[in-house]
Scaffold this motif. Structure first.
Motif, PDB file in Angstrom:
ATOM      1  N   ASP A  54      14.539  95.420  33.796  1.00 57.62           N
ATOM      2  CA  ASP A  54      13.307  94.804  34.282  1.00 57.62           C
ATOM      3  C   ASP A  54      12.679  93.921  33.215  1.00 57.62           C
ATOM      4  OD1 ASP A  54      10.941  94.929  36.386  1.00 57.62           O
ATOM      5  OD2 ASP A  54      10.030  95.327  34.432  1.00 57.62           O
ATOM      6  N   SER A  55      12.604  94.425  32.000  1.00 57.26           N
ATOM      7  CA  SER A  55      11.995  93.675  30.898  1.00 57.26           C
ATOM      8  C   SER A  55      12.788  92.411  30.582  1.00 57.26           C
ATOM      9  CB  SER A  55      11.922  94.571  29.659  1.00 57.26           C
ATOM     10  OG  SER A  55      11.417  93.861  28.551  1.00 57.26           O
ATOM     11  N   GLU A  56      14.112  92.516  30.587  1.00 53.24           N
ATOM     12  CA  GLU A  56      14.952  91.362  30.272  1.00 53.24           C
ATOM     13  C   GLU A  56      14.817  90.273  31.334  1.00 53.24           C
ATOM     14  OE1 GLU A  56      17.726  89.253  27.890  1.00 53.24           O
ATOM     15  OE2 GLU A  56      16.470  91.014  27.519  1.00 53.24           O
ATOM     16  N   ILE A  57      14.788  90.665  32.597  1.00 47.84           N
ATOM     17  CA  ILE A  57      14.648  89.687  33.681  1.00 47.84           C
ATOM     18  C   ILE A  57      13.297  88.988  33.599  1.00 47.84           C
ATOM     19  CG2 ILE A  57      14.456  89.425  36.190  1.00 47.84           C
ATOM     20  CD1 ILE A  57      16.550  91.728  36.373  1.00 47.84           C
ATOM     21  N   ARG A  58      12.258  89.757  33.366  1.00 51.16           N
ATOM     22  CA  ARG A  58      10.928  89.146  33.245  1.00 51.16           C
ATOM     23  C   ARG A  58      10.884  88.139  32.102  1.00 51.16           C
ATOM     24  NH1 ARG A  58       6.896  91.654  36.120  1.00 51.16           N
ATOM     25  NH2 ARG A  58       7.497  93.624  37.117  1.00 51.16           N
ATOM     26  N   ASP A  59      11.475  88.520  30.980  1.00 53.42           N
ATOM     27  CA  ASP A  59      11.483  87.634  29.818  1.00 53.42           C
ATOM     28  C   ASP A  59      12.218  86.329  30.119  1.00 53.42           C
ATOM     29  OD1 ASP A  59      11.168  87.200  26.823  1.00 53.42           O
ATOM     30  OD2 ASP A  59      13.348  87.077  27.040  1.00 53.42           O
ATOM     31  N   LEU A  68       6.448  87.181  39.916  1.00 55.27           N
ATOM     32  CA  LEU A  68       7.618  88.046  39.992  1.00 55.27           C
ATOM     33  C   LEU A  68       7.193  89.430  40.469  1.00 55.27           C
ATOM     34  CD1 LEU A  68      10.507  88.291  37.435  1.00 55.27           C
ATOM     35  CD2 LEU A  68       9.449  90.372  38.308  1.00 55.27           C
ATOM     36  N   LEU A  69       7.902  89.923  41.460  1.00 52.06           N
ATOM     37  CA  LEU A  69       7.650  91.248  42.018  1.00 52.06           C
ATOM     38  C   LEU A  69       8.910  92.075  41.826  1.00 52.06           C
ATOM     39  CD1 LEU A  69       5.425  92.799  43.551  1.00 52.06           C
ATOM     40  CD2 LEU A  69       6.462  92.028  45.680  1.00 52.06           C
ATOM     41  N   SER A  70       8.778  93.211  41.151  1.00 48.53           N
ATOM     42  CA  SER A  70       9.942  94.032  40.812  1.00 48.53           C
ATOM     43  C   SER A  70       9.705  95.475  41.226  1.00 48.53           C
ATOM     44  CB  SER A  70      10.200  93.971  39.308  1.00 48.53           C
ATOM     45  OG  SER A  70      11.127  94.956  38.889  1.00 48.53           O
ATOM     46  N   GLU A  71      10.788  96.153  41.577  1.00 45.20           N
ATOM     47  CA  GLU A  71      10.679  97.575  41.923  1.00 45.20           C
ATOM     48  C   GLU A  71      10.085  98.370  40.772  1.00 45.20           C
ATOM     49  OE1 GLU A  71      13.273 101.381  43.511  1.00 45.20           O
ATOM     50  OE2 GLU A  71      14.333  99.634  42.715  1.00 45.20           O
ATOM     51  N   GLU A  72      10.401  97.981  39.539  1.00 46.25           N
ATOM     52  CA  GLU A  72       9.950  98.757  38.391  1.00 46.25           C
ATOM     53  C   GLU A  72       8.684  98.192  37.749  1.00 46.25           C
ATOM     54  OE1 GLU A  72      11.269 101.370  38.502  1.00 46.25           O
ATOM     55  OE2 GLU A  72      13.184 100.946  39.452  1.00 46.25           O
ATOM     56  N   TYR A  78      -1.255  93.756  48.589  1.00 45.70           N
ATOM     57  CA  TYR A  78      -1.000  92.709  49.569  1.00 45.70           C
ATOM     58  C   TYR A  78      -2.053  91.603  49.495  1.00 45.70           C
ATOM     59  CZ  TYR A  78       0.101  90.517  54.067  1.00 45.70           C
ATOM     60  OH  TYR A  78       0.441  89.628  55.052  1.00 45.70           O
ATOM     61  N   GLU A  79      -3.311  91.988  49.270  1.00 50.02           N
ATOM     62  CA  GLU A  79      -4.381  90.992  49.206  1.00 50.02           C
ATOM     63  C   GLU A  79      -4.150  89.994  48.079  1.00 50.02           C
ATOM     64  OE1 GLU A  79      -4.757  94.248  49.307  1.00 50.02           O
ATOM     65  OE2 GLU A  79      -5.577  94.511  51.337  1.00 50.02           O
ATOM     66  N   GLU A  80      -3.456  90.427  47.034  1.00 50.09           N
ATOM     67  CA  GLU A  80      -3.196  89.558  45.881  1.00 50.09           C
ATOM     68  C   GLU A  80      -2.010  88.624  46.116  1.00 50.09           C
ATOM     69  OE1 GLU A  80      -1.993  90.062  41.143  1.00 50.09           O
ATOM     70  OE2 GLU A  80      -2.816  91.768  42.265  1.00 50.09           O
ATOM     71  N   ARG A  81      -1.040  89.074  46.911  1.00 51.42           N
ATOM     72  CA  ARG A  81       0.192  88.297  47.097  1.00 51.42           C
ATOM     73  C   ARG A  81       0.324  87.666  48.473  1.00 51.42           C
ATOM     74  NH1 ARG A  81       3.358  91.948  49.977  1.00 51.42           N
ATOM     75  NH2 ARG A  81       2.777  94.131  49.637  1.00 51.42           N
ATOM     76  N   VAL A  82      -0.629  87.903  49.361  1.00 54.95           N
ATOM     77  CA  VAL A  82      -0.476  87.472  50.755  1.00 54.95           C
ATOM     78  C   VAL A  82      -0.243  85.968  50.866  1.00 54.95           C
ATOM     79  CG1 VAL A  82      -2.981  87.259  51.113  1.00 54.95           C
ATOM     80  CG2 VAL A  82      -1.471  87.591  53.079  1.00 54.95           C
ATOM     81  N   PHE A  87       8.085  83.261  45.200  1.00 48.09           N
ATOM     82  CA  PHE A  87       8.062  84.312  44.188  1.00 48.09           C
ATOM     83  C   PHE A  87       9.460  84.898  43.994  1.00 48.09           C
ATOM     84  CE2 PHE A  87       7.450  86.586  48.141  1.00 48.09           C
ATOM     85  CZ  PHE A  87       8.047  87.834  47.978  1.00 48.09           C
ATOM     86  N   TRP A  88       9.664  85.438  42.797  1.00 49.91           N
ATOM     87  CA  TRP A  88      10.881  86.167  42.489  1.00 49.91           C
ATOM     88  C   TRP A  88      10.751  87.591  43.010  1.00 49.91           C
ATOM     89  CZ3 TRP A  88      14.703  83.219  40.930  1.00 49.91           C
ATOM     90  CH2 TRP A  88      14.480  82.125  40.106  1.00 49.91           C
ATOM     91  N   LEU A  89      11.828  88.113  43.574  1.00 51.80           N
ATOM     92  CA  LEU A  89      11.859  89.490  44.053  1.00 51.80           C
ATOM     93  C   LEU A  89      13.070  90.159  43.397  1.00 51.80           C
ATOM     94  CD1 LEU A  89      10.550  91.598  45.855  1.00 51.80           C
ATOM     95  CD2 LEU A  89      11.887  90.725  47.778  1.00 51.80           C
ATOM     96  N   VAL A  90      12.819  91.223  42.634  1.00 55.21           N
ATOM     97  CA  VAL A  90      13.808  91.749  41.698  1.00 55.21           C
ATOM     98  C   VAL A  90      14.023  93.250  41.897  1.00 55.21           C
ATOM     99  CG1 VAL A  90      14.259  92.173  39.242  1.00 55.21           C
ATOM    100  CG2 VAL A  90      13.278  89.983  39.980  1.00 55.21           C
ATOM    101  N   ASP A  91      15.268  93.653  41.874  1.00 55.91           N
ATOM    102  CA  ASP A  91      15.623  95.065  41.741  1.00 55.91           C
ATOM    103  C   ASP A  91      16.448  95.182  40.464  1.00 55.91           C
ATOM    104  OD1 ASP A  91      16.213  97.719  41.996  1.00 55.91           O
ATOM    105  OD2 ASP A  91      16.903  97.607  44.070  1.00 55.91           O
ATOM    106  N   PRO A  92      15.834  95.661  39.371  1.00 55.75           N
ATOM    107  CA  PRO A  92      16.519  95.665  38.068  1.00 55.75           C
ATOM    108  C   PRO A  92      17.825  96.440  38.073  1.00 55.75           C
ATOM    109  CG  PRO A  92      14.176  96.084  37.799  1.00 55.75           C
ATOM    110  CD  PRO A  92      14.444  96.152  39.269  1.00 55.75           C
ATOM    111  N   ILE A  93      17.865  97.570  38.789  1.00 54.04           N
ATOM    112  CA  ILE A  93      19.118  98.263  39.071  1.00 54.04           C
ATOM    113  C   ILE A  93      19.042  98.791  40.495  1.00 54.04           C
ATOM    114  CG2 ILE A  93      20.666 100.178  38.552  1.00 54.04           C
ATOM    115  CD1 ILE A  93      19.954 100.025  35.689  1.00 54.04           C
TER     116      ILE A  93
END
Length: 284
Positions: A54-59, A68-72, A78-82, A87-93
């Protein structure tokens, strides 16, 4: 907002480099056997590899200035991202349980969502050094030749460089083919047996379902080694976004099991309905 092809090309390079960089760190931890496993509040496992990925992808994606929205990561309300259009959607593993079992069936997933639909998808399989990537106006591809050791810099991730190593999906196929279903290894729904019985009525030559972990199931349909991946148990949007891009751009569909409408993203709950991934339209 509709990104130009030039922008998509650049962002695909960014996503591939981020996925490869994260996958190298994940592979190091996997090979070490020191996973540092903890349990999250939802009783699912978390390893130090999830956090480092997660940290490496964000960097690596920070310079794009795209949310960027990540599982971790922090769960963004929702009010913030509606109103997020991009946007990036990430599952680090994806497949942490498989990572812990050391069966190799885990992936690093990155998708770019534009107006609720995935337009870029990158899935890297660190254990077998294989990369799947797709982008609008470019297509869907696979590289299966030591990607962690051969892709060593940002310049190695230009689209031109990647395409020289890649094979377009679906893969060419020769010989006899029997209808093939791939199923989740760790999340089997009670209703799945009845569903598969209905499938078998339409495809009497159907092979026994192949159990497979993580988003590799999407990749199998995209490349043509499987015809169908049905999923009844709950998944989150980061589980499916990258795979959906790879499948759709390989001519496949990722649609609701009962609505046959393509999955969309940035919903309030971030939970997908039951869905199917299929090579061609079938009536089920």
């Amino acid at each position: 907002m509709v990104l130009s092809k030039e922008s998509v090309v650049t962002l695909l390079q960014d996503a591939v480099y981020a996925a490869i960089s994260a996958s190298k760190k994940v592979r190091e931890i996997y090979d070490s056997g020191d996973f540092g496993v903890n349990m999250k509040s939802d009783s699912t496992p978390l390893t130090k590899a999830d956090k480092i990925s997660d940290s490496e992808i964000r960097d690596k994606l920070l310079h794009t200035y795209i949310p960027l929205l990540s599982e971790e990561g922090r769960m963004v309300h929702y009010e913030e991202r509606v109103n997020w259009k991009l946007f990036w959607l990430v599952d680090p593993i994806d497949g942490t349980k498989e990572f812990i079992k050391e069966n190799g069936e885990f992936t690093v997933n990155i998708a770019l969502i534009e107006e609720k639909r995935p337009i870029i998808g990158v899935i890297c399989l660190p254990a077998i050094e294989t990369l799947y990537f797709a982008a609008r106006d470019i297509g869907s591809f696979k590289i299966s030749n030591r990607v962690l050791s051969e892709i060593t810099s940002y310049e190695d991730c230009t689209v031109d460089s990647l395409l020289k190593k890649a094979t377009r999906l679906p893969l060419p196929f020769e010989g006899e083919h029997r209808y093939t279903v791939v199923s989740s290894r760790s999340h089997l729904a009670k209703q799945m047996a009845a569903y598969l019985e209905d499938v078998k009525k339409q495809h009497p030559d159907m092979l026994p379902p192949i159990p497979q972990g993580s988003s590799q199931k999407f990749c199998m349909v995209a490349e043509g080694t499987a015809d169908l991946y049905p999923r009844i148990t709950a998944t989150s949007e980061w589980d499916t976004a990258a795979g959906q891009a790879i499948c759709e751009l390989a001519g496949c569909e990722v649609v609701g099991m009962y609505t046959f409408v393509p999955l969309t993203y940035n919903t309030e709950t971030m939970i997908n309905p039951s869905f199917i991934v299929r090579k061609a339209k079938i009536n089920l």
